[in-house]
Enzyme design. Structure first.
Site: not given
Ligand code: SF4
Length: 314
Positions: A229-230, A17, A132, A130, A46, A102, A80
């Site tokens: 990896s969730s 992603c 995050e 987790h 992950h 992210c 995360h």
């Molecule tokens: S929140 Fe996580 S899965 Fe979604 S775009 Fe960001 S890194 Fe990728």
């Protein structure tokens, strides 16, 4: 065995992603700018393949800042996200840090802060431990956010009647399971405030929608991705719930179940947001060695999301 025909339905979108691409680019550009070693707090994303590749380029992975002996070296925070305390600690150590959180996780962090300022008590729907979830809960002082992991916990959740409450979610949850949890919460708390825009990210949603579309037509389904990896683990669950009970995660130590695949006419393949496409290619090549395969890629939506790396790295 080689003559046995096997049809592969290849799910798209799959794999990396925009948040993962950006996090990896941040590590690579940091090594280029600062030289090796560059420390990374927690696995940047992950996936063992990604982590090993970055190690070979000069990244050193640690779980906590305290483990870094040479604090004159830069440290990168993983995609995360991290509790507020971590950048503060890095500053106190006078360390240079680069935040690879992210932007869609940062959005949830800002949401939590804004809701708190508006006097809301916050429910975070997500999975305990987790990174995050640890990062999001760590944006506010202890006790400001309660974690709810499933419908049962939602049913049992109690809070003072007079309190204003709002919910936010982890970005990589099952879209359908989360809907059910929210339904329970809304029934119990009709004034529950919702996020302006869903917190489950576009990549998680698209990968799950694509798997849903394909799984019902598959005898077996494989998701390439790591055990921690969730979103990869969620894809396996989605495949199972969408009509393919024989759904499995293919991680770094997995053995391909050739004998079971022998009994299949059609299999599905997807990969989690942190799994590089090379792992999908390798998996398909292994199948090619044993079966006469045809590949049908089913793409349910085109993705064109790109996140920029911080200016200081350009
Ligand atoms: S929140 Fe996580 S899965 Fe979604 S775009 Fe960001 S890194 Fe990728």
């Amino acid at each position: 065995m080689k003559n046995k025909e096997l049809k592969i339905l290849l799910s798209a979108p799959r794999g990396f992603c925009a948040g993962v691409e950006r996090a990896i680019e941040i590590v690579e550009k940091s090594i280029k700018k600062y030289g090796a070693p560059v420390y990374v707090r927690h696995e940047i994303v992950h996936n063992k393949h990604v982590v090993d590749n970055l190690k070979s380029k000069g990244a050193v992975f640690v779980e906590e800042l305290e483990e870094i002996e040479d604090k004159s070296r830069p440290v990168i925070f993983s995609a995360h996200g991290v509790p507020k305390q971590i950048p503060e600690d890095a500053s106190n150590y006078e360390m240079t840090y680069v935040d690879a959180t992210c932007p869609l996780v940062s959005k949830v962090h800002r949401e939590a802060e804004n809701l708190f300022k508006l006097g809301y008590h916050i429910i975070l729907i997500g999975h305990k431990n987790h990174p995050e979830v640890i990062g999001t809960m760590g944006q506010l002082k202890k006790g400001s956010i309660d974690l709810i992991q499933n419908e049962e916990e939602a049913e049992n959740y109690q809070i003072d009647n007079g309190k204003k409450i709002a919910y936010i979610t982890q970005t990589t949850l099952s879209v359908d399971d989360t809907k059910e949890i929210i339904k329970v919460l809304k029934r119990k708390f009709p004034n529950l405030k919702e996020p302006m825009k869903e917190d489950i990210c576009y990549a998680t949603t698209n990968r799950q929608m694509a798997v849903k579309e394909i799984a019902k037509n598959c005898d077996m389904f494989f998701v390439i991705g790591s055990r921690n990896s969730s979103n990869s683990v969620r894809l396996v669950e989605v495949a199972k719930k969408s009509g393919c009970e024989n759904a499995y995660l293919i991680h770094s130590e997995s053995k391909i179940p050739f004998e079971e695949i022998e009994n299949c006419r059609t299999i599905g393949i997807s990969s989690g947001a942190s799994a590089p496409e090379i792992l999908v290619k390798n998996f398909i090549n292994e199948l090619k060695n044993n079966f006469s395969i045809t590949i049908d890629e089913i793409e349910i939506i085109k993705e064109n999301v790109v996140f920029k790396v911080p200016n200081k790295l350009n």
